[in-house]
Scaffold this motif. Structure first.
Motif, PDB file in Angstrom:
ATOM      1  N   LEU A 113     151.718  80.746 -27.969  1.00  0.00           N
ATOM      2  CA  LEU A 113     152.428  81.570 -28.822  1.00  0.00           C
ATOM      3  C   LEU A 113     151.306  81.897 -30.584  1.00  0.00           C
ATOM      4  CD1 LEU A 113     153.788  77.298 -29.574  1.00  0.00           C
ATOM      5  CD2 LEU A 113     154.982  79.338 -29.081  1.00  0.00           C
ATOM      6  N   VAL A 114     150.063  81.412 -30.145  1.00  0.00           N
ATOM      7  CA  VAL A 114     149.563  82.283 -30.710  1.00  0.00           C
ATOM      8  C   VAL A 114     149.467  83.802 -30.828  1.00  0.00           C
ATOM      9  CG1 VAL A 114     147.091  83.104 -31.766  1.00  0.00           C
ATOM     10  CG2 VAL A 114     147.938  80.867 -31.788  1.00  0.00           C
ATOM     11  N   TYR A 115     149.107  84.299 -29.326  1.00  0.00           N
ATOM     12  CA  TYR A 115     149.326  85.255 -29.289  1.00  0.00           C
ATOM     13  C   TYR A 115     150.953  86.247 -29.338  1.00  0.00           C
ATOM     14  CZ  TYR A 115     144.704  86.007 -27.327  1.00  0.00           C
ATOM     15  OH  TYR A 115     143.092  85.926 -26.358  1.00  0.00           O
ATOM     16  N   ALA A 116     151.352  85.279 -29.148  1.00  0.00           N
ATOM     17  CA  ALA A 116     152.366  86.374 -29.888  1.00  0.00           C
ATOM     18  C   ALA A 116     153.329  86.155 -31.110  1.00  0.00           C
ATOM     19  CB  ALA A 116     153.951  85.145 -28.960  1.00  0.00           C
ATOM     20  N   LEU A 117     152.474  85.352 -32.106  1.00  0.00           N
ATOM     21  CA  LEU A 117     152.623  85.112 -33.194  1.00  0.00           C
ATOM     22  C   LEU A 117     151.930  86.769 -33.167  1.00  0.00           C
ATOM     23  CD1 LEU A 117     153.000  84.498 -35.907  1.00  0.00           C
ATOM     24  CD2 LEU A 117     150.660  83.474 -36.131  1.00  0.00           C
ATOM     25  N   ILE A 118     150.232  87.149 -32.961  1.00  0.00           N
ATOM     26  CA  ILE A 118     149.590  88.212 -33.096  1.00  0.00           C
ATOM     27  C   ILE A 118     150.315  89.803 -32.838  1.00  0.00           C
ATOM     28  CG2 ILE A 118     147.808  89.349 -32.191  1.00  0.00           C
ATOM     29  CD1 ILE A 118     146.310  86.705 -32.387  1.00  0.00           C
ATOM     30  N   ILE A 119     151.473  89.565 -31.673  1.00  0.00           N
ATOM     31  CA  ILE A 119     152.187  90.800 -30.980  1.00  0.00           C
ATOM     32  C   ILE A 119     153.109  90.728 -31.932  1.00  0.00           C
ATOM     33  CG2 ILE A 119     153.298  91.833 -29.396  1.00  0.00           C
ATOM     34  CD1 ILE A 119     151.690  90.266 -27.384  1.00  0.00           C
ATOM     35  N   VAL A 120     153.603  90.063 -32.551  1.00  0.00           N
ATOM     36  CA  VAL A 120     154.394  90.043 -33.341  1.00  0.00           C
ATOM     37  C   VAL A 120     153.763  90.993 -34.885  1.00  0.00           C
ATOM     38  CG1 VAL A 120     156.472  89.420 -34.655  1.00  0.00           C
ATOM     39  CG2 VAL A 120     156.388  88.491 -32.367  1.00  0.00           C
ATOM     40  N   VAL A 121     153.124  90.644 -35.346  1.00  0.00           N
ATOM     41  CA  VAL A 121     153.083  90.976 -36.750  1.00  0.00           C
ATOM     42  C   VAL A 121     151.923  91.748 -36.258  1.00  0.00           C
ATOM     43  CG1 VAL A 121     150.711  89.842 -38.484  1.00  0.00           C
ATOM     44  CG2 VAL A 121     151.879  88.665 -37.255  1.00  0.00           C
TER      45      VAL A 121
ATOM     46  N   GLY B  48     150.888  87.801 -42.320  1.00  0.00           N
ATOM     47  CA  GLY B  48     151.502  87.312 -41.187  1.00  0.00           C
ATOM     48  C   GLY B  48     150.380  86.475 -39.918  1.00  0.00           C
ATOM     49  N   ILE B  49     149.252  87.011 -39.167  1.00  0.00           N
ATOM     50  CA  ILE B  49     148.186  86.558 -38.733  1.00  0.00           C
ATOM     51  C   ILE B  49     148.348  84.671 -39.371  1.00  0.00           C
ATOM     52  CG2 ILE B  49     145.959  86.479 -37.704  1.00  0.00           C
ATOM     53  CD1 ILE B  49     147.307  88.936 -37.005  1.00  0.00           C
ATOM     54  N   GLY B  50     147.730  85.182 -40.362  1.00  0.00           N
ATOM     55  CA  GLY B  50     147.944  83.272 -41.609  1.00  0.00           C
ATOM     56  C   GLY B  50     148.793  82.495 -40.463  1.00  0.00           C
ATOM     57  N   ASN B  51     149.909  82.456 -40.339  1.00  0.00           N
ATOM     58  CA  ASN B  51     150.361  81.573 -40.048  1.00  0.00           C
ATOM     59  C   ASN B  51     150.114  80.868 -39.248  1.00  0.00           C
ATOM     60  OD1 ASN B  51     152.543  81.993 -41.896  1.00  0.00           O
ATOM     61  ND2 ASN B  51     153.452  84.040 -41.087  1.00  0.00           N
ATOM     62  N   PHE B  52     149.362  81.477 -38.013  1.00  0.00           N
ATOM     63  CA  PHE B  52     148.513  80.109 -36.719  1.00  0.00           C
ATOM     64  C   PHE B  52     148.355  78.963 -37.727  1.00  0.00           C
ATOM     65  CE2 PHE B  52     144.693  82.101 -38.716  1.00  0.00           C
ATOM     66  CZ  PHE B  52     144.131  80.821 -38.068  1.00  0.00           C
ATOM     67  N   VAL B  53     148.260  78.503 -38.365  1.00  0.00           N
ATOM     68  CA  VAL B  53     148.102  77.536 -38.902  1.00  0.00           C
ATOM     69  C   VAL B  53     148.998  76.534 -38.493  1.00  0.00           C
ATOM     70  CG1 VAL B  53     146.226  77.788 -41.035  1.00  0.00           C
ATOM     71  CG2 VAL B  53     148.429  77.545 -41.732  1.00  0.00           C
ATOM     72  N   PHE B  54     150.162  77.072 -38.373  1.00  0.00           N
ATOM     73  CA  PHE B  54     151.462  76.209 -37.745  1.00  0.00           C
ATOM     74  C   PHE B  54     151.626  76.558 -36.380  1.00  0.00           C
ATOM     75  CE2 PHE B  54     152.747  78.338 -42.450  1.00  0.00           C
ATOM     76  CZ  PHE B  54     153.538  77.216 -42.836  1.00  0.00           C
TER      77      PHE B  54
ATOM     78  N   THR C  81     144.549  83.867 -46.367  1.00  0.00           N
ATOM     79  CA  THR C  81     145.502  84.558 -46.151  1.00  0.00           C
ATOM     80  C   THR C  81     146.373  84.567 -46.655  1.00  0.00           C
ATOM     81  OG1 THR C  81     146.394  83.197 -44.821  1.00  0.00           O
ATOM     82  CG2 THR C  81     145.038  84.315 -43.173  1.00  0.00           C
ATOM     83  N   TRP C  82     147.655  83.850 -46.936  1.00  0.00           N
ATOM     84  CA  TRP C  82     148.318  83.525 -48.018  1.00  0.00           C
ATOM     85  C   TRP C  82     148.499  83.486 -49.524  1.00  0.00           C
ATOM     86  CZ3 TRP C  82     153.748  83.541 -47.306  1.00  0.00           C
ATOM     87  CH2 TRP C  82     153.872  83.435 -46.035  1.00  0.00           C
ATOM     88  N   GLY C  83     146.952  82.845 -49.316  1.00  0.00           N
ATOM     89  CA  GLY C  83     146.846  83.403 -51.557  1.00  0.00           C
ATOM     90  C   GLY C  83     145.934  84.527 -51.300  1.00  0.00           C
ATOM     91  N   ASP C  84     145.019  84.901 -51.045  1.00  0.00           N
ATOM     92  CA  ASP C  84     144.471  86.239 -51.448  1.00  0.00           C
ATOM     93  C   ASP C  84     145.620  87.233 -50.912  1.00  0.00           C
ATOM     94  OD1 ASP C  84     142.402  88.055 -51.057  1.00  0.00           O
ATOM     95  OD2 ASP C  84     142.279  87.827 -49.041  1.00  0.00           O
ATOM     96  N   GLY C  85     146.433  87.338 -49.522  1.00  0.00           N
ATOM     97  CA  GLY C  85     147.232  88.473 -49.413  1.00  0.00           C
ATOM     98  C   GLY C  85     147.832  88.612 -50.523  1.00  0.00           C
ATOM     99  N   PHE C  86     148.704  87.012 -51.149  1.00  0.00           N
ATOM    100  CA  PHE C  86     149.919  87.548 -52.151  1.00  0.00           C
ATOM    101  C   PHE C  86     148.609  87.920 -53.254  1.00  0.00           C
ATOM    102  CE2 PHE C  86     153.242  86.128 -49.153  1.00  0.00           C
ATOM    103  CZ  PHE C  86     154.186  86.814 -49.554  1.00  0.00           C
ATOM    104  N   GLY C  87     147.979  87.213 -54.133  1.00  0.00           N
ATOM    105  CA  GLY C  87     147.065  88.144 -54.926  1.00  0.00           C
ATOM    106  C   GLY C  87     146.869  89.391 -55.033  1.00  0.00           C
ATOM    107  N   SER C  88     146.538  89.780 -54.363  1.00  0.00           N
ATOM    108  CA  SER C  88     146.231  91.375 -53.365  1.00  0.00           C
ATOM    109  C   SER C  88     147.704  92.055 -53.846  1.00  0.00           C
ATOM    110  CB  SER C  88     145.737  91.867 -52.824  1.00  0.00           C
ATOM    111  OG  SER C  88     145.617  93.601 -52.302  1.00  0.00           O
ATOM    112  N   ILE C  89     148.843  91.534 -53.248  1.00  0.00           N
ATOM    113  CA  ILE C  89     149.898  92.471 -53.681  1.00  0.00           C
ATOM    114  C   ILE C  89     150.749  92.327 -54.851  1.00  0.00           C
ATOM    115  CG2 ILE C  89     152.479  92.062 -52.580  1.00  0.00           C
ATOM    116  CD1 ILE C  89     151.325  91.361 -49.840  1.00  0.00           C
ATOM    117  N   ILE C  90     150.960  91.602 -55.281  1.00  0.00           N
ATOM    118  CA  ILE C  90     151.542  90.991 -56.720  1.00  0.00           C
ATOM    119  C   ILE C  90     150.479  92.084 -57.565  1.00  0.00           C
ATOM    120  CG2 ILE C  90     151.953  89.295 -58.185  1.00  0.00           C
ATOM    121  CD1 ILE C  90     153.986  90.003 -55.784  1.00  0.00           C
ATOM    122  N   GLY C  91     148.957  91.651 -57.893  1.00  0.00           N
ATOM    123  CA  GLY C  91     148.588  92.739 -58.450  1.00  0.00           C
ATOM    124  C   GLY C  91     147.950  93.725 -58.814  1.00  0.00           C
TER     125      GLY C  91
END
Length: 242
Positions: free
Chosen positions: A19-27, A51-57, A138-148
């Motif tokens: 599942l982790v490798y599948a996530l990485i490939i998709v991202v 995207g890869i930060g979703n491996f926490v799920f 992942t989500w925090g830093d990533g969205f902070g950069s995009i929105i900022g």
């Protein structure tokens, strides 16, 4: 515990790896498609970052830390280390271009180093704390950069904006709450360090995680913020009992 017992691999480990490798490939596929279609209009590094930060799920499924380290975290750390260097097969590839030319060249490497450290330190006792730390990175830093970058108009310090900092706080808090709820309904393996209770309510832990990473993201240099954000939030969550 003998070496044979230590290096066992369960069905859950195998499923989680797939599942982790599948996530990485998709991202990576999505990021490259976005780059091909839109060029530099969108920051594909942040697509990968979030995207890869979703491996926490997914990583709660692992029952043995060595499996994560040997087949996921350490190999990617080695690949990204060579991606930072010059004139080798990896650095001359698309991955090398993303690593060196679309942000701080140490950023993705330290992103994975953070995972290596958190798996080694937190696997059996503080898995929830580490998971929230990864969300912040992942989500925090990533969205902070995009929105900022897109909407940031009110500067605070070091080029950081009120809008970006608020995005860091909200993304970390909201995704941490979703993660906690998700873990609460999953059939968790017995030997993982996932706990869903602390000295304060879980929703308050998520708010504090958002507040902590908002501060560390503002004050830490960009090339080390992945390491600082994840470690700071994880440490605070451990102190709160997770």
């Amino acid at each position: 515990m003998g070496l044979e017992e230590f290096f066992q691999m369960t069905t859950n480990d195998l499923v989680a790896l797939v599942l982790v490798y599948a996530l990485i490939i998709v991202v990576l596929a999505v990021a490259l498609l976005v780059q091909k279609r839109y060029g530099d209009r969108y920051d594909i590094r942040k697509i990968i970052h979030i995207g890869i930060g979703n491996f926490v799920f997914i990583w709660w499924m692992f029952e043995n830390a060595w499996v994560m380290e040997a087949f996921f975290a350490i190999p990617f750390a080695i690949i990204l280390f060579f991606a930072m260097l010059k004139d080798n097969v990896i650095s001359n590839s698309t991955l090398g271009d993303i690593s060196k030319n679309k942000g701080h060249k140490q950023g993705l490497f330290l992103y994975v180093i953070s995972i290596v450290i958190l798996v080694a330190v937190c696997f059996n006792e503080h898995w929830t704390a580490a998971s929230i730390g990864i969300v912040a990175m992942t989500w925090g830093d990533g969205f902070g950069s995009i929105i900022g970058k897109r909407f940031g108009k009110h500067s605070i310090i070091k080029g950081k904006s009120v809008e970006g900092t608020l995005a860091v706080f909200l993304a970390t808090t909201i995704v941490s709450l979703i993660l906690v709820f998700f873990l609460g309904v999953m059939p968790l393996p017995n030997n993982t360090g996932i706990v869903l209770s602390a000295c304060i309510p879980m929703w308050a832990c998520c708010l504090i995680a958002g507040a902590v990473v908002s501060i560390t993201e503002m004050v830490s240099p960009g090339w080390v913020d992945n390491l600082v954000n994840s470690m700071a939030v994880t440490a605070v969550m451990i102190l709160l009992g997770l």
